[in-house]
Design a protein around this motif. Structure first.
Motif, PDB file in Angstrom:
ATOM      1  N   UNK A 150     -31.133  50.241 -43.573  1.00  0.00           N
ATOM      2  CA  UNK A 150     -30.433  50.610 -44.634  1.00  0.00           C
ATOM      3  C   UNK A 150     -30.797  50.573 -45.997  1.00  0.00           C
ATOM      4  N   UNK A 151     -31.409  49.498 -46.000  1.00  0.00           N
ATOM      5  CA  UNK A 151     -32.009  49.368 -47.332  1.00  0.00           C
ATOM      6  C   UNK A 151     -33.200  50.394 -47.702  1.00  0.00           C
ATOM      7  N   UNK A 152     -33.991  50.810 -46.588  1.00  0.00           N
ATOM      8  CA  UNK A 152     -35.080  51.736 -46.878  1.00  0.00           C
ATOM      9  C   UNK A 152     -34.359  53.093 -47.181  1.00  0.00           C
ATOM     10  N   UNK A 153     -33.314  53.357 -46.417  1.00  0.00           N
ATOM     11  CA  UNK A 153     -32.462  54.845 -46.906  1.00  0.00           C
ATOM     12  C   UNK A 153     -31.920  54.690 -48.179  1.00  0.00           C
ATOM     13  N   UNK A 154     -31.776  53.646 -48.807  1.00  0.00           N
ATOM     14  CA  UNK A 154     -30.892  53.292 -50.025  1.00  0.00           C
ATOM     15  C   UNK A 154     -32.342  53.679 -50.982  1.00  0.00           C
ATOM     16  N   UNK A 155     -33.352  53.298 -50.569  1.00  0.00           N
ATOM     17  CA  UNK A 155     -34.484  53.532 -51.533  1.00  0.00           C
ATOM     18  C   UNK A 155     -34.873  54.979 -51.737  1.00  0.00           C
ATOM     19  N   UNK A 156     -34.888  55.846 -50.738  1.00  0.00           N
ATOM     20  CA  UNK A 156     -35.158  57.057 -50.802  1.00  0.00           C
ATOM     21  C   UNK A 156     -33.898  57.980 -50.735  1.00  0.00           C
ATOM     22  N   UNK A 157     -32.552  57.698 -50.980  1.00  0.00           N
ATOM     23  CA  UNK A 157     -31.576  58.453 -51.180  1.00  0.00           C
ATOM     24  C   UNK A 157     -31.471  59.507 -52.380  1.00  0.00           C
ATOM     25  N   UNK A 158     -31.066  60.530 -52.463  1.00  0.00           N
ATOM     26  CA  UNK A 158     -30.971  61.554 -53.377  1.00  0.00           C
ATOM     27  C   UNK A 158     -29.585  61.626 -53.855  1.00  0.00           C
ATOM     28  N   UNK A 159     -29.387  61.935 -55.338  1.00  0.00           N
ATOM     29  CA  UNK A 159     -28.069  62.317 -55.799  1.00  0.00           C
ATOM     30  C   UNK A 159     -27.168  63.248 -55.100  1.00  0.00           C
ATOM     31  N   UNK A 160     -25.880  62.686 -54.695  1.00  0.00           N
ATOM     32  CA  UNK A 160     -25.167  63.175 -53.686  1.00  0.00           C
ATOM     33  C   UNK A 160     -24.872  62.577 -52.308  1.00  0.00           C
ATOM     34  N   UNK A 161     -26.026  61.920 -51.993  1.00  0.00           N
ATOM     35  CA  UNK A 161     -26.172  61.016 -50.773  1.00  0.00           C
ATOM     36  C   UNK A 161     -25.097  59.913 -50.573  1.00  0.00           C
ATOM     37  N   UNK A 162     -24.776  59.585 -49.572  1.00  0.00           N
ATOM     38  CA  UNK A 162     -23.669  58.757 -49.435  1.00  0.00           C
ATOM     39  C   UNK A 162     -24.194  57.214 -50.026  1.00  0.00           C
ATOM     40  N   UNK A 163     -25.566  56.904 -49.479  1.00  0.00           N
ATOM     41  CA  UNK A 163     -26.299  55.785 -50.093  1.00  0.00           C
ATOM     42  C   UNK A 163     -26.969  55.614 -51.345  1.00  0.00           C
ATOM     43  N   UNK A 164     -26.824  56.877 -52.033  1.00  0.00           N
ATOM     44  CA  UNK A 164     -27.333  56.692 -53.288  1.00  0.00           C
ATOM     45  C   UNK A 164     -26.635  55.789 -54.209  1.00  0.00           C
ATOM     46  N   UNK A 165     -27.492  54.996 -54.991  1.00  0.00           N
ATOM     47  CA  UNK A 165     -26.981  53.739 -55.788  1.00  0.00           C
ATOM     48  C   UNK A 165     -28.132  53.438 -56.820  1.00  0.00           C
ATOM     49  N   UNK A 166     -27.593  52.549 -57.543  1.00  0.00           N
ATOM     50  CA  UNK A 166     -28.551  51.840 -58.649  1.00  0.00           C
ATOM     51  C   UNK A 166     -30.032  51.688 -57.978  1.00  0.00           C
ATOM     52  N   UNK A 167     -30.006  51.063 -56.944  1.00  0.00           N
ATOM     53  CA  UNK A 167     -31.337  50.776 -56.277  1.00  0.00           C
ATOM     54  C   UNK A 167     -32.102  51.983 -56.135  1.00  0.00           C
ATOM     55  N   UNK A 168     -31.576  53.110 -55.741  1.00  0.00           N
ATOM     56  CA  UNK A 168     -32.402  54.387 -55.491  1.00  0.00           C
ATOM     57  C   UNK A 168     -32.717  54.990 -56.657  1.00  0.00           C
TER      58      UNK A 168
END
Length: 305
Positions: A150-168
């Motif tokens: 899940x951390x890896x998914x946050x790193x690569x998340x794009x605007x609008x994605x559920x996991x998109x966050x400050x880390x992304x």
């Protein structure tokens, strides 16, 4: 119950047979699948002139393969017992002189010069290590890192994605980020409770010409409630107080007189409305949007660091 005890005993015997008892509280999950190790090394695109930094080498399954491919490996290990195992493993081999061991907490250590970083990190230090790495100078070429899925998914998340966050957005501001491969629990000894993924980071060189601390201050406010509008996020009393304090310092340094009826909340609302940011939400904003927003505030004397 007897079966559970038997399985636990069997795992302990396996660890002792390998020469070391692993500490789960330190996040010690040794990568045992040679195909995954080879995949990580291949994605690092190593050169024989490289200095490689390996964080969390464990008993050295990846280290020994790195030593065959590069000029030098600097291995940073928190646990002196594992460092001793690694030292024993290369002792008396041609690789012995190519290995430099650093024993200690990588977050409290000044990183040396290196070209490439590879790491099977304890997952609890993932976020601080990523930013320690990306703010490190001089620049390195790339890093290939193992993270909780899940951390890896946050790193690569794009605007609008559920996991998109400050880390992304912070990571993508400083580096190109690619998801390389998924790694199942059974590729580790002992198996962790979560699935893993490997990510490749390439630092942006040159970096964007902004103060990262100030950028992060702005992004932190926007993502505290990422589904709220910016108009709502910047209306919060503690946020207004912080911006007001910084603005007064700015005016004092620049000898700018303050109006007697100056109100920071009103000023912020005007800036957001005038530049069409008031109704935007952090979860849909990209790097360019935040760069424009930061410029709007800075050009009006409002800072976040």
């Amino acid at each position: 119950m007897p079966k559970v005890k038997s399985q636990k005993k069997s795992r302990q015997h396996e660890q002792i047979r390998q020469g070391v008892q692993f500490k789960r509280d330190l996040g010690q999950h040794i990568l045992k699948n040679p195909l995954v190790v080879d995949g990580i090394i291949d994605k690092a695109a190593l050169r024989n002139t490289d200095v490689a930094l390996e964080v969390g080498p464990g008993t050295g399954n990846m280290t020994v393969k790195l030593l065959d491919r590069v000029k030098k490996v600097i291995a940073c290990e928190l646990d002196p017992r594992l460092a001793a195992e690694l030292q024993k493993r290369v002792q008396g081999t041609p690789s012995q002189t190519k290995l430099q061991l650093m024993i200690g907490d990588v977050l409290k250590t000044d990183l040396p010069f290196f070209d490439v970083c590879v790491a099977n990190l304890p997952y609890q230090i993932s976020s601080p290590f990523v930013f320690k790495l990306l703010l490190h100078r001089p620049f390195f070429r790339c890093a290939v890192l193992m993270f909780q899925r899940e951390f890896a998914q946050r790193l690569v998340a794009k605007p609008g994605d559920k996991l998109y966050c400050r880390l992304s957005i912070n990571t993508q501001l400083l580096a190109r980020v690619d998801h390389i491969m998924k790694v199942g629990k059974n590729n580790f000894r002992p198996p962790p409770k979560v699935e893993s993924s490997v990510v490749r980071l390439e630092p942006r060189n040159p970096p964007p010409p902004i103060n990262f601390q100030e950028w992060d201050g702005l992004v932190r406010i926007a993502f505290t409630r990422k589904n709220k509008t910016l108009g709502a996020a910047f209306k919060h009393s503690t946020v207004v107080e912080m911006m007001d304090k910084n603005y007064r310092i700015h005016c004092s340094i620049k000898n700018i007189p303050l109006e007697a009826d100056f109100d920071m909340k009103t000023k912020v609302e005007e800036i957001l409305e005038k530049n069409d940011f008031a109704r935007l939400r952090a979860r849909t904003m990209d790097i360019d949007d935040f760069l424009k927003l930061l410029h709007c505030f800075n050009s009006n004397g409002i800072h976040f660091a």
